[in-house]
Design a protein around this motif. Sequence first.
Motif, PDB file in Angstrom:
ATOM      1  N   UNK A 163       0.863  -1.179   0.000  1.00 43.34           N
ATOM      2  CA  UNK A 163       0.000   0.000   0.000  1.00 43.34           C
ATOM      3  C   UNK A 163       0.896   1.224   0.000  1.00 43.34           C
ATOM      4  N   UNK A 164       0.316   2.384  -0.186  1.00 47.57           N
ATOM      5  CA  UNK A 164       1.106   3.596  -0.350  1.00 47.57           C
ATOM      6  C   UNK A 164       1.855   3.983   0.925  1.00 47.57           C
ATOM      7  N   UNK A 165       1.266   3.751   2.080  1.00 53.83           N
ATOM      8  CA  UNK A 165       1.938   4.116   3.329  1.00 53.83           C
ATOM      9  C   UNK A 165       3.214   3.307   3.511  1.00 53.83           C
ATOM     10  N   UNK A 206       4.927   1.717   1.214  1.00 56.55           N
ATOM     11  CA  UNK A 206       5.869   2.008   0.133  1.00 56.55           C
ATOM     12  C   UNK A 206       6.628   3.312   0.383  1.00 56.55           C
ATOM     13  N   UNK A 207       5.914   4.388   0.680  1.00 57.61           N
ATOM     14  CA  UNK A 207       6.576   5.681   0.895  1.00 57.61           C
ATOM     15  C   UNK A 207       7.428   5.659   2.159  1.00 57.61           C
ATOM     16  N   UNK A 208       6.944   5.003   3.205  1.00 59.53           N
ATOM     17  CA  UNK A 208       7.728   4.911   4.435  1.00 59.53           C
ATOM     18  C   UNK A 208       9.058   4.218   4.174  1.00 59.53           C
ATOM     19  N   UNK A 209       9.019   3.101   3.448  1.00 62.98           N
ATOM     20  CA  UNK A 209      10.269   2.398   3.131  1.00 62.98           C
ATOM     21  C   UNK A 209      11.163   3.218   2.202  1.00 62.98           C
ATOM     22  N   UNK A 210      10.571   3.884   1.230  1.00 68.16           N
ATOM     23  CA  UNK A 210      11.367   4.647   0.266  1.00 68.16           C
ATOM     24  C   UNK A 210      12.041   5.866   0.871  1.00 68.16           C
ATOM     25  N   UNK A 231      -6.150  -0.461  -7.160  1.00 67.09           N
ATOM     26  CA  UNK A 231      -5.951   0.238  -5.890  1.00 67.09           C
ATOM     27  C   UNK A 231      -6.132   1.726  -6.154  1.00 67.09           C
ATOM     28  N   UNK A 232      -6.778   2.419  -5.233  1.00 64.35           N
ATOM     29  CA  UNK A 232      -6.927   3.868  -5.338  1.00 64.35           C
ATOM     30  C   UNK A 232      -6.854   4.457  -3.937  1.00 64.35           C
ATOM     31  N   UNK A 233      -6.305   5.651  -3.856  1.00 63.45           N
ATOM     32  CA  UNK A 233      -6.313   6.321  -2.565  1.00 63.45           C
ATOM     33  C   UNK A 233      -6.203   7.825  -2.743  1.00 63.45           C
ATOM     34  N   UNK A 234      -6.481   8.505  -1.650  1.00 62.40           N
ATOM     35  CA  UNK A 234      -6.224   9.939  -1.525  1.00 62.40           C
ATOM     36  C   UNK A 234      -5.426  10.069  -0.249  1.00 62.40           C
ATOM     37  N   UNK A 235      -4.221  10.630  -0.362  1.00 66.60           N
ATOM     38  CA  UNK A 235      -3.371  10.741   0.812  1.00 66.60           C
ATOM     39  C   UNK A 235      -2.634  12.072   0.823  1.00 66.60           C
ATOM     40  N   UNK A 236      -2.139  12.424   1.994  1.00 65.96           N
ATOM     41  CA  UNK A 236      -1.321  13.620   2.157  1.00 65.96           C
ATOM     42  C   UNK A 236       0.045  13.182   2.658  1.00 65.96           C
ATOM     43  N   UNK A 237       1.079  13.717   2.026  1.00 68.83           N
ATOM     44  CA  UNK A 237       2.450  13.434   2.438  1.00 68.83           C
ATOM     45  C   UNK A 237       3.032  14.723   3.012  1.00 68.83           C
TER      46      UNK A 237
END
Length: 130
Positions: free
Chosen positions: A5-7, A9-13, A75-81
């Motif tokens: 999932x995006x969380x 993936x971005x956390x690891x990256x 998969x779809x999402x709306x997130x804030x980084x």
Amino acid sequence: MTPTDITRAITDLLFTPGLDLGEALDRHFAPDYRQRTNGVWSDRAGFTEHMTRLRSLVRSGHVEVHDELRDGLRYADRHTVTLTQHNGRTSRTEVYLFARFAPDGRFQCVEETTLLITGHADDENLGLIR
């Protein structure tokens, strides 16, 4: 394999500096990965180059998922980084993302649109993922 999932993936990256970038990429992105961000396409090599650059700029941050949907390989999402750079500047970017998983649960294709919510105008050029 459990789909990513995006969380994660971005956390690891970006937010796990002790994790090798190649390992993070292999964990979450298929070998034939491609992405379109705000109309610009990149392949996995271009994505890797961009993540290398971001890792050199980003000190810390987090992801907040507002909406997340899964349907088979879709998969779809709306997130804030939220990103804090080594220079002390912080930015918040809202992302609308549509993706397709490879059969093994890694991202195969991502199409997204981003909107800088807070931060310096130059931060818009960071582009979290592209």
